[in-house]
Write an enzyme that holds these catalytic residues in place. Structure first.
Site, PDB file in Angstrom:
ATOM      1  CE1 TYR A 137      68.673  36.940  60.230  1.00  0.00           C
ATOM      2  CE2 TYR A 137      68.723  34.720  59.311  1.00  0.00           C
ATOM      3  CZ  TYR A 137      68.944  35.588  60.364  1.00  0.00           C
ATOM      4  OH  TYR A 137      69.443  35.109  61.550  1.00  0.00           O
ATOM      5  CB  SER A 179      70.167  26.604  63.866  1.00  0.00           C
ATOM      6  OG  SER A 179      70.080  27.776  64.654  1.00  0.00           O
ATOM      7  CD  GLN A 235      73.573  26.718  66.960  1.00  0.00           C
ATOM      8  OE1 GLN A 235      72.413  26.651  66.590  1.00  0.00           O
ATOM      9  NE2 GLN A 235      74.014  27.695  67.746  1.00  0.00           N
ATOM     10  CE1 TYR A 280      73.738  31.166  68.029  1.00  0.00           C
ATOM     11  CE2 TYR A 280      71.769  30.241  67.044  1.00  0.00           C
ATOM     12  CZ  TYR A 280      72.990  30.872  66.913  1.00  0.00           C
ATOM     13  OH  TYR A 280      73.467  31.210  65.662  1.00  0.00           O
ATOM     14  CB  THR A 302      76.974  29.030  68.180  1.00  0.00           C
ATOM     15  OG1 THR A 302      76.886  28.069  67.129  1.00  0.00           O
ATOM     16  CG2 THR A 302      77.360  30.369  67.581  1.00  0.00           C
ATOM     17  CE  LYS A 306      78.931  27.323  63.087  1.00  0.00           C
ATOM     18  NZ  LYS A 306      78.545  28.752  63.156  1.00  0.00           N
ATOM     19  CG  HIS A 338      77.816  33.378  62.775  1.00  0.00           C
ATOM     20  ND1 HIS A 338      77.600  32.628  63.903  1.00  0.00           N
ATOM     21  CD2 HIS A 338      76.600  33.506  62.196  1.00  0.00           C
ATOM     22  CE1 HIS A 338      76.324  32.334  64.014  1.00  0.00           C
ATOM     23  NE2 HIS A 338      75.688  32.843  62.976  1.00  0.00           N
ATOM     24  NE  ARG A 360      74.377  35.340  58.705  1.00  0.00           N
ATOM     25  CZ  ARG A 360      73.354  35.855  58.029  1.00  0.00           C
ATOM     26  NH1 ARG A 360      73.551  36.372  56.819  1.00  0.00           N
ATOM     27  NH2 ARG A 360      72.134  35.852  58.528  1.00  0.00           N
ATOM     28  CG  ASP A 411      81.199  27.647  59.594  1.00  0.00           C
ATOM     29  OD1 ASP A 411      81.832  28.669  59.915  1.00  0.00           O
ATOM     30  OD2 ASP A 411      80.074  27.404  60.058  1.00  0.00           O
ATOM     31  CB  SER A 412      83.526  31.281  57.751  1.00  0.00           C
ATOM     32  OG  SER A 412      82.827  31.216  58.990  1.00  0.00           O
ATOM     33  N   GLY A 413      82.590  30.841  54.334  1.00  0.00           N
ATOM     34  CA  GLY A 413      83.028  31.276  53.026  1.00  0.00           C
ATOM     35  C   GLY A 413      83.162  30.215  51.969  1.00  0.00           C
TER      36      GLY A 413
END
Length: 423
Positions: free
Chosen positions: A58, A140, A162, A164, A190, A283, A307, A310, A338-340
């Protein structure tokens, strides 16, 4: 700097993070050794060794064939730093501000769900470390500990929530109210994860913690609006743990419904009403047109993010998207990224391309899985030391001096030397 009495110590508002290097060099003389190696590849390998198979997959899996993850890392390679020399870096500082908070660095903890699958302390450990280091922590909606308990662990640290976005307005408002009451000072919506992407390894082993041992987690099971829905469905949180977990994740977190710009003003107004006007951000922005629309709608900030590769396979690298988005709206809203990100050079490059702030994810997740709270503290302090040292040796003593002139970009289509890992 290796001199602990360097004048820089007295002129900055944060600790001289770079002295961690000196401490670790000296440590063997006292029989001391760090809990782990901070190199991201070695950290990743250690996390794989120590995590359960489900936890590892995961944390590491990506959408589809991992092409977007590859694009993220390729983008960081493509943009290269141009060091300056004979620059006076004595008076330098890593500190910055974000939404009125004076923080130790332009680096925060990205929102990542179900941390209990990585370590029993879950979100409590990274929240605590973030508070200690005065870095932004973002919780989250898919977290495993409650909004309230994570806030306590975070102490007086700056923290964001954050969201959802649940199709059930009552549950959405309940989460926002709980976040505000617990001292979360910004809402980050997000928008790229109405449902999870197809992730081959997770699908192959049925790796979806909410349907299994994790259930709805403390975050869901402490929400009064959600518990009303559980009662209406005649479910018992203890006896029907898996069904309640499925109800939480399927109906309120990764539900597969979608929202559009037309409904966004309602959500923004609700958060502003509940919080007394605190910042609202989006985001998941990768398109300049979407960034312009967000600004038009009045958001306080955007997080340029895919993300971490993902969600949409075969997509643009987030760092490459950042360039166009900053050109479009960089002077009109607070741009985050963000990302990486895997190290200080990556932080530097994102700032050079116009981000004001960056979030890290897999680094602290792998540290949590490999060595718990101690691992998170060591890896994040190591990143701060790396960044402190980098701005010193690269000749950029002020964060605001890190701009597009600090990098040279190779043409698109440039490839890594060798074959990079896709995790």
């Amino acid at each position: 700097m290796s001199d602990p009495n360097n004048p820089n110590v007295k002129t900055r508002s944060t600790p001289q993070w770079g002295l961690m290097q000196r401490e670790l060099f000296w440590a063997p003389n006292e029989g001391k050794h760090p809990p782990l190696n901070t190199h991201p590849d070695k950290l990743k390998d250690l996390a794989e060794e120590r995590l359960s198979k489900a936890g590892w997959l995961y944390s590491a899996c990506n959408a589809g064939q991992s092409w977007t993850h590859y694009a993220n890392r390729l983008a960081f390679y493509r943009h290269q730093v141009i060091p300056r020399t004979l620059v006076d870096t004595t008076e330098r500082d890593t500190a910055t501000t974000i939404f009125g908070h004076h923080v130790s660095a332009p680096i925060g903890f990205a929102p990542i769900g179900i941390n209990r699958i990585y370590h029993p302390t879950g979100e409590l450990s990274p929240a605590k470390v973030a508070g200690e280091l005065n870095l932004v922590y973002c919780l989250s909606s898919a977290g495993s500990y409650s909004i309230e308990d994570v806030a306590k662990a975070n102490g007086n640290g700056p923290r964001f929530y954050q969201l959802y976005w649940s199709p059930d307005d009552k549950v959405t408002l309940s989460m926002l109210e709980r976040a505000h009451k617990s001292g979360y000072t910004a809402c980050i919506l997000t928008t790229d994860t109405w449902q999870l992407a197809w992730r081959h390894d997770d699908v192959a082993m049925g790796n979806y913690a909410f349907y299994h041992d994790h259930g709805a987690g403390d975050l869901g099971l402490n929400d009064p609006a959600f518990l009303e829905r559980v009662k209406e469905a005649k479910l018992d949180p203890k006896e029907d743990k898996f069904e309640v977990g499925a109800k939480w994740i399927d109906e309120h977190i990764w539900h597969g419904h979608s929202f559009s710009w037309e409904r966004l003003p309602w959500l923004m107004d609700q958060w502003k009403r509940i919080s007394g006007g605190k910042p609202f951000c989006i985001k998941g922005i990768q398109n300049a047109a979407d960034a312009k629309k967000a600004v038009q709608m009045g958001v306080d900030g955007i997080v340029v993010s895919n993300h971490a590769g993902r969600q949409v396979d075969g997509a643009i690298g987030s760092l490459d998207a950042l360039e166009k988005i900053v050109d479009a709206v960089g002077d009109k809203t607070y741009v985050m990224f963000d990302s990486g990100i895997r190290g200080a050079a990556d932080v530097f490059k994102a700032l050079a391309l116009g981000a004001k702030f960056v979030f890290i994810g897999r680094l602290w997740v792998w540290a949590l899985g490999a060595s718990g709270e101690e691992g998170v503290r060591h890896v994040v302090k190591g990143l701060l030391a790396d960044f402190d040292i980098m701005v010193n040796v690269a000749g950029y003593p002020k964060i605001e001096d890190i701009n597009h002139d600090a990098i040279e970009s190779l043409p698109k289509g440039t490839y890594f030397p060798g074959t990079p890992s896709l995790t």
